[in-house]
Write a protein that holds these residues in place. Sequence first.
Motif: not given
Length: 118
Positions: A16, A20, A35, A38, A68, A72, A87, A91
């Motif tokens: 992840i 990401t 989505s 995620r 998470a 971001e 987003d 998550k």
Amino acid sequence: MSRASRLLGWLILAAIVAATVAPIGYRPVSGAPVSVERFGAFALLGFLFAVGYPRHRWRVLLLTIAAAGALEAFQLLEPTRHGRIADFMVKVVGCGFGSAASLAAGLIWPPLSPRDEA
């Protein structure tokens, strides 16, 4: 079971993180809506860590949510990526779902529940 869940959880977290913070061109695409990707990734992460660390499910939930949020925020450092509150919220729901699913799985299959070691 918990040892395997811990290992898989850490591997999923590493995947992840890589997906990401990498430039958008390197992001794996499943064909599902973003989505859903995620949500699924963080639900799996929350589930595996909650099963792997069954006595610390609340901490696992808080730490996966923090991860998470951090991911971001890290996206803001990559010019081709963007961190968004929406987003992050997807998550967070995934983390909660995965943690809750681990509780339900423990009721159905007791080896997933924490054992009393007295």
